[in-house]
Structures are given as structure tokens and as C-alpha cells.
Design a protein around this motif. Structure first.
Motif, PDB file in Angstrom:
ATOM      1  N   VAL A  29       0.936  -1.291   0.070  1.00  0.00           N
ATOM      2  CA  VAL A  29      -0.080   0.020   0.101  1.00  0.00           C
ATOM      3  C   VAL A  29       0.758   1.366  -0.106  1.00  0.00           C
ATOM      4  O   VAL A  29       0.674   2.216  -0.745  1.00  0.00           O
ATOM      5  N   LEU A  30       1.976   1.169   0.807  1.00  0.00           N
ATOM      6  CA  LEU A  30       2.862   2.365   1.113  1.00  0.00           C
ATOM      7  C   LEU A  30       3.426   2.751  -0.301  1.00  0.00           C
ATOM      8  O   LEU A  30       3.411   4.008  -0.858  1.00  0.00           O
ATOM      9  N   ILE A  31       4.152   1.652  -1.078  1.00  0.00           N
ATOM     10  CA  ILE A  31       4.573   1.846  -2.336  1.00  0.00           C
ATOM     11  C   ILE A  31       3.983   1.936  -3.578  1.00  0.00           C
ATOM     12  O   ILE A  31       4.064   3.007  -4.152  1.00  0.00           O
ATOM     13  N   PHE A  32       2.956   1.098  -3.497  1.00  0.00           N
ATOM     14  CA  PHE A  32       2.139   1.086  -4.702  1.00  0.00           C
ATOM     15  C   PHE A  32       0.915   1.897  -4.795  1.00  0.00           C
ATOM     16  O   PHE A  32       0.584   2.511  -5.838  1.00  0.00           O
ATOM     17  N   GLY A  33       0.322   1.840  -3.616  1.00  0.00           N
ATOM     18  CA  GLY A  33      -0.714   2.751  -3.488  1.00  0.00           C
ATOM     19  C   GLY A  33      -0.865   4.076  -3.147  1.00  0.00           C
ATOM     20  O   GLY A  33      -1.046   5.032  -3.865  1.00  0.00           O
ATOM     21  N   LEU A  34       0.158   4.419  -2.156  1.00  0.00           N
ATOM     22  CA  LEU A  34       0.406   5.842  -1.680  1.00  0.00           C
ATOM     23  C   LEU A  34       1.666   6.537  -2.438  1.00  0.00           C
ATOM     24  O   LEU A  34       1.992   7.676  -2.283  1.00  0.00           O
ATOM     25  N   ARG A  35       2.410   5.599  -3.030  1.00  0.00           N
ATOM     26  CA  ARG A  35       3.699   6.082  -3.810  1.00  0.00           C
ATOM     27  C   ARG A  35       4.608   6.930  -2.841  1.00  0.00           C
ATOM     28  O   ARG A  35       4.772   8.166  -3.103  1.00  0.00           O
TER      29      ARG A  35
END
Length: 113
Positions: free
Chosen positions: A71-77
Motif C-alpha cells: 500500500v505504501l509503495i504502490f498505493g500511496l507512492r
């Protein structure tokens, strides 16, 4: 709302199912606190149930870490050093608990006559 919105509570999974005001939609930090307390307290025990609980909660923590990392890397970038460090600690605890379970001698099964 907090910086990370719904992702900071209930792993971001509780709110869409049970609602934002659900009693089980607790902050991720509270979940982590309970996890680390269990790891610390049960880590002192040699009881088989403690060992199983340590391993089970470590697996759950590793899965949650993978989820939140995604979520941190791909969703929230975004990239949060504290978050990623916590995920690393959770994965290390999983490795330690797996190793500890391998070191325990097998229990003698009861013989049936």
C-alpha cells in the motif's frame, strides 16, 4: 484525517467492511503494540502454546507488513523509513520464531497399547 487516511487504522481493511466508526477499526499502532507485547512476554515462556502463538502472530504480522508495504509503495507512492524499518523487524521476528520452533525437540507421542 490522518496523513495516510484509512490505511492508518485497521490495516485499511476494516473501514470499507465495517465502517470508520467500528470498534475494531483501531489504529495500526495499537495492533503493533499488542503484537510486540505478546512477542516479549510469550518469548519468555517455553510452553508449546506460547510457541504456537508466537509463530502464528509472527506470520500474521509478516502478512500485514507485506500488505502495508505494498500500500505504501504502490498505493500511496511514498516511502516511510520508520514503516519500512518496522516491516523489517516484523520479518526478522518471523525468522526468529521459525528458527526457535525448529530448535525445540519433538514431543514424545503417547504410546497406545
Amino acid at each position: 484525517r490522518p496523513l495516510f487516511g484509512r490505511w492508518g487504522r485497521g490495516l485499511g481493511l476494516v473501514e470499507p467492511v465495517l465502517g470508520r466508526d467500528s470498534v475494531v477499526n483501531v489504529p495500526n499502532g495499537a495492533i503493533g503494540l499488542v503484537f510486540y507485547l505478546l512477542q516479549g512476554i510469550l518469548g519468555l515462556s517455553r510452553a508449546p502454546l506460547a510457541s504456537v502463538t508466537l509463530l502464528g502472530t509472527s506470520v500474521a504480522s509478516a502478512l500485514a507488513s507485506l500488505w502495508l508495504g505494498g500500500v505504501l509503495i504502490f498505493g500511496l507512492r511514498d516511502l516511510c523509513v520508520v514503516c519500512v524499518s518496522t516491516y523489517g523487524i516484523n520479518l526478522a521476528l518471523l525468522g526468529l520464531n521459525l528458527h526457535q520452533n525448529r530448535l525445540k525437540p519433538p514431543q514424545n507421542p503417547s504410546k497406545i497399547h
